[in-house]
Design an enzyme around this catalytic site. Structure first.
Site, PDB file in Angstrom:
ATOM      1  CG  HIS A 187      -0.539   0.716   2.875  1.00 23.24           C
ATOM      2  ND1 HIS A 187       0.722  -0.467   2.982  1.00 23.24           N
ATOM      3  CD2 HIS A 187      -0.488   1.166   3.078  1.00 23.24           C
ATOM      4  CE1 HIS A 187       0.803   0.292   4.645  1.00 23.24           C
ATOM      5  NE2 HIS A 187       0.291   1.040   4.810  1.00 23.24           N
ATOM      6  CG  ASP A 188       2.821   3.436   3.233  1.00 22.04           C
ATOM      7  OD1 ASP A 188       1.892   4.218   2.456  1.00 22.04           O
ATOM      8  OD2 ASP A 188       2.556   3.278   4.612  1.00 22.04           O
ATOM      9  CG  HIS A 209      -3.496   3.617   2.356  1.00 20.59           C
ATOM     10  ND1 HIS A 209      -2.746   4.277   0.813  1.00 20.59           N
ATOM     11  CD2 HIS A 209      -2.681   4.280   3.120  1.00 20.59           C
ATOM     12  CE1 HIS A 209      -1.478   4.411   1.406  1.00 20.59           C
ATOM     13  NE2 HIS A 209      -1.062   4.482   2.369  1.00 20.59           N
ATOM     14  CG  HIS A 210      -3.412   8.026   3.928  1.00 17.87           C
ATOM     15  ND1 HIS A 210      -3.449   7.984   5.142  1.00 17.87           N
ATOM     16  CD2 HIS A 210      -1.872   7.737   3.323  1.00 17.87           C
ATOM     17  CE1 HIS A 210      -1.819   7.427   5.460  1.00 17.87           C
ATOM     18  NE2 HIS A 210      -1.658   7.701   4.024  1.00 17.87           N
ATOM     19  CE  LYS A 265       6.103   4.855   3.745  1.00 23.37           C
ATOM     20  NZ  LYS A 265       6.440   5.247   5.457  1.00 23.37           N
ATOM     21  CG  HIS A 267       2.605   7.841   0.079  1.00 25.65           C
ATOM     22  ND1 HIS A 267       1.750   9.004   1.261  1.00 25.65           N
ATOM     23  CD2 HIS A 267       1.742   7.315   1.143  1.00 25.65           C
ATOM     24  CE1 HIS A 267       1.619   8.540   2.603  1.00 25.65           C
ATOM     25  NE2 HIS A 267       1.299   7.484   1.757  1.00 25.65           N
ATOM     26  CG  ASP A 322      -2.051   3.177   6.729  1.00 22.39           C
ATOM     27  OD1 ASP A 322      -0.549   2.572   7.016  1.00 22.39           O
ATOM     28  OD2 ASP A 322      -2.133   4.546   6.725  1.00 22.39           O
TER      29      ASP A 322
END
Length: 449
Positions: free
Chosen positions: A292-293, A345-346, A296, A321, A374
Protein backbone atom coordinates in the site's frame (compact mmCIF):
# COMPACT_ATOMS: atom_id res chain seq x y z
CA UNK A 1 12.06 7.19 -7.80
CA UNK A 2 14.28 6.63 -4.77
CA UNK A 3 17.40 7.48 -6.76
CA UNK A 4 15.93 10.81 -7.82
CA UNK A 5 16.46 10.01 -11.49
CA UNK A 6 14.07 10.93 -14.32
CA UNK A 7 11.37 8.32 -14.92
CA UNK A 8 12.57 5.37 -16.97
CA UNK A 9 16.21 5.52 -15.82
CA UNK A 10 16.50 1.79 -15.06
CA UNK A 11 14.62 0.88 -18.23
CA UNK A 12 16.96 3.04 -20.32
CA UNK A 13 19.97 1.61 -18.49
CA UNK A 14 18.71 -1.89 -19.29
CA UNK A 15 18.39 -0.99 -22.96
CA UNK A 16 21.91 0.45 -23.06
CA UNK A 17 23.44 -2.40 -21.08
CA UNK A 18 21.85 -5.22 -23.04
CA UNK A 19 22.96 -3.63 -26.30
CA UNK A 20 26.52 -3.53 -24.94
CA UNK A 21 26.12 -7.14 -23.82
CA UNK A 22 25.00 -8.20 -27.29
CA UNK A 23 27.92 -6.28 -28.82
CA UNK A 24 30.44 -8.30 -26.79
CA UNK A 25 28.73 -11.59 -27.68
CA UNK A 26 26.63 -12.55 -24.67
CA UNK A 27 24.11 -15.30 -25.39
CA UNK A 28 20.32 -15.17 -24.84
CA UNK A 29 20.37 -16.58 -21.28
CA UNK A 30 23.08 -14.16 -20.16
CA UNK A 31 21.33 -11.22 -21.83
CA UNK A 32 18.13 -12.12 -20.01
CA UNK A 33 19.89 -12.10 -16.63
CA UNK A 34 21.74 -8.89 -17.52
CA UNK A 35 18.45 -7.24 -18.47
CA UNK A 36 16.89 -8.04 -15.09
CA UNK A 37 20.02 -7.06 -13.19
CA UNK A 38 19.90 -3.63 -14.84
CA UNK A 39 16.20 -3.19 -14.10
CA UNK A 40 16.82 -4.16 -10.46
CA UNK A 41 20.23 -2.52 -9.93
CA UNK A 42 18.82 -0.04 -7.39
CA UNK A 43 16.91 -2.56 -5.26
CA UNK A 44 18.85 -1.55 -2.15
CA UNK A 45 18.87 2.20 -2.63
CA UNK A 46 16.08 2.90 -0.13
CA UNK A 47 18.13 1.39 2.70
CA UNK A 48 20.66 4.22 2.90
CA UNK A 49 18.30 7.15 2.30
CA UNK A 50 17.70 8.03 5.95
CA UNK A 51 21.39 7.79 6.83
CA UNK A 52 22.32 9.94 3.85
CA UNK A 53 19.88 12.65 4.96
CA UNK A 54 21.27 12.51 8.48
CA UNK A 55 24.88 12.86 7.36
CA UNK A 56 24.48 15.42 4.59
CA UNK A 57 21.47 17.33 5.99
CA UNK A 58 19.85 17.27 2.59
CA UNK A 59 17.13 15.82 0.37
CA UNK A 60 18.25 12.25 -0.41
CA UNK A 61 16.58 12.16 -3.84
CA UNK A 62 18.09 15.46 -4.99
CA UNK A 63 21.48 14.43 -3.57
CA UNK A 64 21.48 11.06 -5.37
CA UNK A 65 20.40 12.67 -8.63
CA UNK A 66 23.30 15.12 -8.51
CA UNK A 67 25.81 12.53 -7.27
CA UNK A 68 25.31 10.44 -10.42
CA UNK A 69 26.82 13.33 -12.42
CA UNK A 70 30.19 13.68 -10.66
CA UNK A 71 33.49 11.88 -11.16
CA UNK A 72 35.73 10.93 -8.23
CA UNK A 73 38.24 13.73 -8.76
CA UNK A 74 38.92 15.65 -5.54
CA UNK A 75 37.92 19.13 -6.87
CA UNK A 76 34.57 17.79 -8.10
CA UNK A 77 33.92 15.95 -4.84
CA UNK A 78 34.76 19.03 -2.75
CA UNK A 79 32.47 21.24 -4.83
CA UNK A 80 29.73 18.64 -4.61
CA UNK A 81 29.93 18.25 -0.83
CA UNK A 82 29.97 21.99 -0.21
CA UNK A 83 27.22 22.58 -2.77
CA UNK A 84 24.90 19.85 -1.43
CA UNK A 85 25.39 19.67 2.34
CA UNK A 86 23.02 21.37 4.75
CA UNK A 87 21.75 24.10 2.44
CA UNK A 88 18.65 24.62 4.59
CA UNK A 89 20.45 24.22 7.92
CA UNK A 90 22.03 26.77 10.19
CA UNK A 91 25.58 27.87 9.41
CA UNK A 92 27.12 26.13 12.43
CA UNK A 93 25.22 22.90 11.78
CA UNK A 94 26.21 22.96 8.12
CA UNK A 95 29.85 23.61 8.98
CA UNK A 96 29.95 20.66 11.40
CA UNK A 97 28.42 18.37 8.79
CA UNK A 98 30.91 19.39 6.09
CA UNK A 99 33.86 18.94 8.47
CA UNK A 100 32.59 15.47 9.42
CA UNK A 101 32.27 14.47 5.76
CA UNK A 102 35.73 15.78 4.90
CA UNK A 103 37.31 13.96 7.82
CA UNK A 104 35.39 10.70 7.47
CA UNK A 105 34.32 10.69 3.82
CA UNK A 106 35.83 7.31 3.00
CA UNK A 107 34.15 5.54 5.89
CA UNK A 108 30.85 7.28 5.19
CA UNK A 109 30.87 6.28 1.51
CA UNK A 110 31.80 2.71 2.45
CA UNK A 111 28.92 2.50 4.91
CA UNK A 112 26.34 3.93 2.50
CA UNK A 113 27.34 1.78 -0.47
CA UNK A 114 27.83 -1.38 1.56
CA UNK A 115 24.33 -1.00 3.00
CA UNK A 116 22.77 -0.34 -0.37
CA UNK A 117 24.57 -3.07 -2.33
CA UNK A 118 24.23 -5.75 0.33
CA UNK A 119 20.53 -5.15 0.80
CA UNK A 120 19.92 -5.05 -2.94
CA UNK A 121 21.68 -8.39 -3.52
CA UNK A 122 19.74 -10.02 -0.68
CA UNK A 123 16.42 -8.87 -2.12
CA UNK A 124 17.39 -10.01 -5.62
CA UNK A 125 17.94 -13.52 -4.27
CA UNK A 126 14.62 -13.41 -2.39
CA UNK A 127 13.00 -12.57 -5.72
CA UNK A 128 14.50 -15.84 -7.05
CA UNK A 129 16.92 -14.24 -9.49
CA UNK A 130 20.21 -15.96 -10.30
CA UNK A 131 23.51 -15.47 -8.49
CA UNK A 132 24.70 -13.53 -11.55
CA UNK A 133 21.92 -10.99 -11.03
CA UNK A 134 22.48 -10.74 -7.27
CA UNK A 135 26.27 -10.49 -7.61
CA UNK A 136 25.84 -7.81 -10.25
CA UNK A 137 23.75 -5.72 -7.87
CA UNK A 138 26.19 -6.31 -5.00
CA UNK A 139 29.15 -4.93 -6.98
CA UNK A 140 27.44 -2.14 -8.90
CA UNK A 141 29.69 0.57 -7.42
CA UNK A 142 33.04 -1.15 -7.96
CA UNK A 143 35.45 0.66 -10.32
CA UNK A 144 37.85 -0.86 -12.85
CA UNK A 145 40.91 0.65 -11.12
CA UNK A 146 39.97 -0.66 -7.66
CA UNK A 147 38.79 2.71 -6.38
CA UNK A 148 35.16 1.69 -6.01
CA UNK A 149 33.17 0.13 -3.20
CA UNK A 150 32.26 -1.89 -1.21
CA UNK A 151 35.11 -4.38 -1.78
CA UNK A 152 37.62 -2.39 -3.88
CA UNK A 153 37.58 -5.07 -6.58
CA UNK A 154 39.92 -4.52 -9.53
CA UNK A 155 39.47 -5.17 -13.25
CA UNK A 156 38.08 -8.55 -14.25
CA UNK A 157 37.48 -9.45 -10.60
CA UNK A 158 34.41 -7.20 -10.84
CA UNK A 159 31.40 -9.19 -12.11
CA UNK A 160 30.76 -8.47 -15.78
CA UNK A 161 27.16 -7.45 -15.14
CA UNK A 162 28.33 -4.85 -12.60
CA UNK A 163 30.83 -3.42 -15.06
CA UNK A 164 28.18 -3.12 -17.75
CA UNK A 165 25.60 -1.64 -15.36
CA UNK A 166 27.93 1.05 -14.02
CA UNK A 167 28.72 2.17 -17.55
CA UNK A 168 25.09 1.97 -18.70
CA UNK A 169 23.73 4.08 -15.84
CA UNK A 170 26.32 6.82 -16.31
CA UNK A 171 25.65 6.86 -20.06
CA UNK A 172 21.94 7.31 -19.38
CA UNK A 173 22.51 10.13 -16.89
CA UNK A 174 24.71 12.11 -19.29
CA UNK A 175 22.64 11.30 -22.38
CA UNK A 176 19.22 11.96 -20.86
CA UNK A 177 20.41 15.21 -19.30
CA UNK A 178 22.61 16.19 -22.21
CA UNK A 179 23.56 14.53 -25.48
CA UNK A 180 25.02 11.44 -27.11
CA UNK A 181 28.32 13.24 -27.55
CA UNK A 182 28.39 14.18 -23.86
CA UNK A 183 27.63 10.59 -22.80
CA UNK A 184 30.38 9.17 -24.99
CA UNK A 185 32.84 11.82 -23.82
CA UNK A 186 32.15 10.94 -20.18
CA UNK A 187 32.53 7.22 -20.87
CA UNK A 188 35.87 7.72 -22.60
CA UNK A 189 37.10 10.01 -19.82
CA UNK A 190 36.44 7.36 -17.17
CA UNK A 191 37.67 4.38 -19.23
CA UNK A 192 40.40 2.56 -17.34
CA UNK A 193 39.39 4.21 -14.05
CA UNK A 194 35.67 3.56 -13.53
CA UNK A 195 34.94 1.56 -16.66
CA UNK A 196 36.29 -1.53 -18.37
CA UNK A 197 37.96 -0.08 -21.52
CA UNK A 198 36.68 -2.99 -23.63
CA UNK A 199 33.10 -2.13 -22.67
CA UNK A 200 33.62 1.51 -23.58
CA UNK A 201 34.85 0.32 -26.99
CA UNK A 202 31.70 -1.81 -27.29
CA UNK A 203 29.57 1.21 -26.39
CA UNK A 204 31.26 3.20 -29.15
CA UNK A 205 30.38 0.41 -31.58
CA UNK A 206 26.74 0.41 -30.49
CA UNK A 207 26.66 4.21 -30.58
CA UNK A 208 27.64 4.35 -34.25
CA UNK A 209 24.01 3.56 -35.05
CA UNK A 210 21.99 6.80 -34.82
CA UNK A 211 18.86 4.73 -34.16
CA UNK A 212 20.34 3.65 -30.82
CA UNK A 213 20.36 7.20 -29.48
CA UNK A 214 17.02 8.04 -31.11
CA UNK A 215 15.39 5.05 -29.39
CA UNK A 216 16.76 6.22 -26.03
CA UNK A 217 14.98 9.52 -26.57
CA UNK A 218 11.72 7.83 -27.47
CA UNK A 219 8.81 6.55 -25.34
CA UNK A 220 9.43 3.92 -22.68
CA UNK A 221 7.40 1.28 -24.51
CA UNK A 222 9.93 1.02 -27.34
CA UNK A 223 12.68 0.25 -24.79
CA UNK A 224 10.92 -2.73 -23.27
CA UNK A 225 12.17 -6.22 -24.06
CA UNK A 226 9.89 -9.19 -23.41
CA UNK A 227 11.54 -12.51 -22.59
CA UNK A 228 9.89 -15.91 -22.74
CA UNK A 229 8.96 -16.59 -19.10
CA UNK A 230 6.94 -19.77 -19.61
CA UNK A 231 9.41 -21.72 -17.45
CA UNK A 232 9.89 -19.04 -14.79
CA UNK A 233 7.70 -20.72 -12.15
CA UNK A 234 5.54 -17.64 -11.54
CA UNK A 235 2.75 -18.69 -9.17
CA UNK A 236 0.78 -17.37 -6.20
CA UNK A 237 3.64 -18.08 -3.80
CA UNK A 238 6.01 -16.09 -6.00
CA UNK A 239 3.63 -13.14 -6.05
CA UNK A 240 3.57 -13.28 -2.24
CA UNK A 241 7.38 -13.26 -2.23
CA UNK A 242 7.46 -10.24 -4.54
CA UNK A 243 5.02 -8.33 -2.33
CA UNK A 244 7.05 -9.13 0.79
CA UNK A 245 10.33 -8.16 -0.86
CA UNK A 246 9.05 -4.78 -1.99
CA UNK A 247 7.43 -4.17 1.39
CA UNK A 248 10.92 -4.59 2.83
CA UNK A 249 12.27 -2.05 0.33
CA UNK A 250 9.59 0.45 1.41
CA UNK A 251 10.10 -0.22 5.11
CA UNK A 252 13.86 0.31 4.70
CA UNK A 253 13.31 3.90 3.58
CA UNK A 254 12.87 5.30 7.10
CA UNK A 255 13.81 4.04 10.56
CA UNK A 256 10.50 5.42 11.80
CA UNK A 257 8.51 3.16 9.49
CA UNK A 258 10.74 0.10 9.74
CA UNK A 259 8.44 -2.93 9.62
CA UNK A 260 5.35 -0.78 8.99
CA UNK A 261 4.13 -2.52 5.82
CA UNK A 262 4.56 -5.97 7.34
CA UNK A 263 2.73 -4.94 10.52
CA UNK A 264 -0.10 -3.42 8.48
CA UNK A 265 -0.31 -6.71 6.57
CA UNK A 266 -0.53 -8.63 9.85
CA UNK A 267 -3.24 -6.37 11.28
CA UNK A 268 -5.10 -6.45 7.96
CA UNK A 269 -5.11 -10.25 8.11
CA UNK A 270 -6.38 -10.19 11.70
CA UNK A 271 -9.27 -7.97 10.63
CA UNK A 272 -9.97 -10.11 7.55
CA UNK A 273 -10.00 -13.27 9.66
CA UNK A 274 -12.31 -11.65 12.18
CA UNK A 275 -14.67 -10.71 9.34
CA UNK A 276 -14.70 -14.29 8.07
CA UNK A 277 -13.13 -13.56 4.68
CA UNK A 278 -12.00 -16.54 2.61
CA UNK A 279 -8.38 -17.67 2.56
CA UNK A 280 -8.11 -16.49 -1.04
CA UNK A 281 -9.41 -13.03 -0.13
CA UNK A 282 -7.12 -12.83 2.90
CA UNK A 283 -4.14 -13.57 0.68
CA UNK A 284 -5.20 -10.79 -1.67
CA UNK A 285 -5.66 -8.39 1.25
CA UNK A 286 -2.23 -9.22 2.62
CA UNK A 287 -0.59 -8.31 -0.69
CA UNK A 288 -2.54 -5.07 -0.84
CA UNK A 289 -1.39 -4.18 2.67
CA UNK A 290 2.24 -5.08 1.98
CA UNK A 291 2.32 -2.82 -1.08
CA UNK A 292 0.00 0.00 0.00
CA UNK A 293 2.86 2.43 0.73
CA UNK A 294 5.14 1.66 -2.21
CA UNK A 295 4.67 5.25 -3.38
CA UNK A 296 6.64 6.49 -0.36
CA UNK A 297 9.78 5.54 -2.27
CA UNK A 298 9.21 8.81 -4.13
CA UNK A 299 9.17 10.96 -0.96
CA UNK A 300 12.36 12.44 0.45
CA UNK A 301 13.50 11.35 3.91
CA UNK A 302 13.77 15.01 4.86
CA UNK A 303 9.97 14.81 4.89
CA UNK A 304 9.45 11.24 6.10
CA UNK A 305 11.80 11.69 9.08
CA UNK A 306 11.08 15.31 9.93
CA UNK A 307 10.41 15.67 13.69
CA UNK A 308 8.53 18.95 13.41
CA UNK A 309 5.57 20.29 11.49
CA UNK A 310 5.58 19.86 7.72
CA UNK A 311 5.24 23.06 5.75
CA UNK A 312 2.69 23.38 2.95
CA UNK A 313 5.07 22.23 0.20
CA UNK A 314 6.31 19.26 2.24
CA UNK A 315 2.78 18.19 3.07
CA UNK A 316 1.89 18.35 -0.63
CA UNK A 317 4.82 16.02 -1.37
CA UNK A 318 3.76 13.64 1.38
CA UNK A 319 0.22 13.46 0.02
CA UNK A 320 1.55 12.36 -3.39
CA UNK A 321 2.66 8.97 -2.08
CA UNK A 322 -0.84 7.46 -2.37
CA UNK A 323 -1.13 8.51 -6.00
CA UNK A 324 2.34 7.11 -6.66
CA UNK A 325 1.25 3.79 -5.14
CA UNK A 326 -1.78 3.64 -7.44
CA UNK A 327 0.32 4.43 -10.51
CA UNK A 328 3.04 1.88 -9.74
CA UNK A 329 0.69 -0.99 -8.88
CA UNK A 330 -1.62 -0.17 -11.78
CA UNK A 331 1.21 -0.76 -14.26
CA UNK A 332 1.78 -4.35 -13.08
CA UNK A 333 -0.88 -6.79 -14.32
CA UNK A 334 -0.45 -9.15 -11.35
CA UNK A 335 -1.05 -6.30 -8.87
CA UNK A 336 -3.34 -3.99 -10.85
CA UNK A 337 -6.40 -5.09 -8.88
CA UNK A 338 -4.87 -3.84 -5.61
CA UNK A 339 -3.87 -0.45 -7.06
CA UNK A 340 -7.06 1.15 -5.71
CA UNK A 341 -6.12 0.16 -2.16
CA UNK A 342 -2.67 1.68 -2.51
CA UNK A 343 -4.14 4.83 -3.99
CA UNK A 344 -7.01 5.28 -1.54
CA UNK A 345 -5.81 4.19 1.90
CA UNK A 346 -5.71 7.83 3.07
CA UNK A 347 -9.23 8.64 1.85
CA UNK A 348 -11.90 9.35 4.49
CA UNK A 349 -15.58 8.47 4.59
CA UNK A 350 -16.45 12.16 4.98
CA UNK A 351 -14.54 13.09 1.81
CA UNK A 352 -11.78 14.97 3.64
CA UNK A 353 -8.99 12.51 2.76
CA UNK A 354 -6.53 12.40 -0.12
CA UNK A 355 -5.52 12.23 -2.92
CA UNK A 356 -8.96 12.36 -4.60
CA UNK A 357 -11.33 13.29 -1.78
CA UNK A 358 -13.38 10.10 -2.21
CA UNK A 359 -16.42 9.79 0.00
CA UNK A 360 -18.56 7.00 1.48
CA UNK A 361 -19.25 4.15 -0.92
CA UNK A 362 -16.61 5.48 -3.32
CA UNK A 363 -14.08 3.89 -0.95
CA UNK A 364 -14.03 0.10 -1.27
CA UNK A 365 -14.51 -2.10 1.78
CA UNK A 366 -11.10 -3.66 1.17
CA UNK A 367 -9.51 -0.22 1.28
CA UNK A 368 -11.33 0.55 4.54
CA UNK A 369 -9.80 -2.56 6.12
CA UNK A 370 -6.27 -1.53 5.14
CA UNK A 371 -6.95 2.04 6.29
CA UNK A 372 -7.89 0.83 9.78
CA UNK A 373 -4.78 -1.36 9.93
CA UNK A 374 -2.61 1.49 8.65
CA UNK A 375 -3.94 3.99 11.21
CA UNK A 376 -3.66 1.49 14.05
CA UNK A 377 -0.01 0.80 13.29
CA UNK A 378 0.77 4.49 12.79
CA UNK A 379 -0.62 5.30 16.22
CA UNK A 380 1.02 2.39 18.06
CA UNK A 381 4.50 2.80 16.54
CA UNK A 382 7.16 5.43 17.20
CA UNK A 383 7.12 8.38 14.84
CA UNK A 384 9.54 11.31 14.52
CA UNK A 385 6.90 13.68 15.91
CA UNK A 386 5.78 11.51 18.91
CA UNK A 387 6.30 8.28 20.82
CA UNK A 388 4.19 5.17 20.27
CA UNK A 389 0.76 5.19 21.93
CA UNK A 390 -0.67 2.40 24.11
CA UNK A 391 -3.23 0.28 22.27
CA UNK A 392 -6.06 1.55 24.46
CA UNK A 393 -5.26 5.16 23.62
CA UNK A 394 -4.99 4.41 19.91
CA UNK A 395 -8.37 2.66 19.90
CA UNK A 396 -9.96 5.55 21.78
CA UNK A 397 -8.74 7.98 19.13
CA UNK A 398 -10.01 5.71 16.38
CA UNK A 399 -13.41 5.38 18.12
CA UNK A 400 -13.93 9.13 17.88
CA UNK A 401 -13.50 9.06 14.12
CA UNK A 402 -15.85 6.19 13.31
CA UNK A 403 -18.14 7.31 10.50
CA UNK A 404 -16.01 10.26 9.46
CA UNK A 405 -12.68 8.57 8.76
CA UNK A 406 -13.01 4.99 9.97
CA UNK A 407 -15.43 2.22 9.04
CA UNK A 408 -17.19 0.93 12.17
CA UNK A 409 -17.36 -2.68 10.97
CA UNK A 410 -13.62 -2.79 10.30
CA UNK A 411 -12.74 -1.24 13.65
CA UNK A 412 -15.04 -3.64 15.50
CA UNK A 413 -13.36 -6.54 13.69
CA UNK A 414 -9.95 -5.24 14.79
CA UNK A 415 -11.11 -5.02 18.41
CA UNK A 416 -12.45 -8.57 18.31
CA UNK A 417 -9.16 -9.80 16.90
CA UNK A 418 -7.16 -7.98 19.58
CA UNK A 419 -9.43 -9.30 22.33
CA UNK A 420 -8.81 -12.85 21.14
CA UNK A 421 -5.05 -12.31 21.23
CA UNK A 422 -4.81 -10.39 24.51
CA UNK A 423 -8.04 -9.17 26.15
CA UNK A 424 -6.13 -6.78 28.40
CA UNK A 425 -5.10 -4.74 25.34
CA UNK A 426 -8.62 -3.47 24.76
CA UNK A 427 -9.87 -1.86 27.99
CA UNK A 428 -11.93 1.28 28.13
CA UNK A 429 -9.55 4.20 27.74
CA UNK A 430 -9.61 7.61 29.44
CA UNK A 431 -10.25 10.72 27.31
CA UNK A 432 -7.29 11.65 25.12
CA UNK A 433 -6.09 14.74 23.33
CA UNK A 434 -7.14 15.05 19.69
CA UNK A 435 -4.75 13.45 17.22
CA UNK A 436 -4.03 16.81 15.65
CA UNK A 437 -2.36 17.87 18.90
CA UNK A 438 -0.34 14.69 19.13
CA UNK A 439 0.96 15.05 15.58
CA UNK A 440 0.79 18.77 14.81
CA UNK A 441 1.82 18.57 11.17
CA UNK A 442 -1.01 16.28 10.02
CA UNK A 443 -4.77 16.48 9.81
CA UNK A 444 -6.81 14.10 12.00
CA UNK A 445 -6.14 10.52 10.91
CA UNK A 446 -4.29 11.61 7.78
CA UNK A 447 -1.34 9.81 9.32
CA UNK A 448 1.78 9.71 7.10
CA UNK A 449 2.43 6.03 7.74
Amino acid sequence: MTEGQPPGHCLRSAFIGTRIGAEIGLGPAALRDLHYMLLLKDLGCSSNAARLCQLYLTDDRRFKHAFKQIDDGLPQVLRFVIGQTGLKSGLAERFRAIVNIMQNGGEIAQELIETRCGRGATIARRLRFSDAVADGVASLDEHWNGGGKPNQLVGAAIPLFSRIALLAQVVDVFHHGGSAEGALREARKRAGRWFDPALVTALEGVGEDPAFWATLRGPEEVLRHRFDETDAGIDEDYLDDIAEAFAEIVDSKSPYTSGHCKRVALVTDLIAESLGLTDEKRRWMKRAALLHDIGKLGVSNTILDKPGKLDEEEWAQMRLHSAHSRTILGRIPAFADIAAVGGSHHERLDGEGYPEGLKGDEISFETRIVTVADIFDALTADRPYRAAMPVSQALAIMDRDVGSAIDATCLDALKRALERIAPALVPAAPPVAPLVHLAPHITPLAVPA
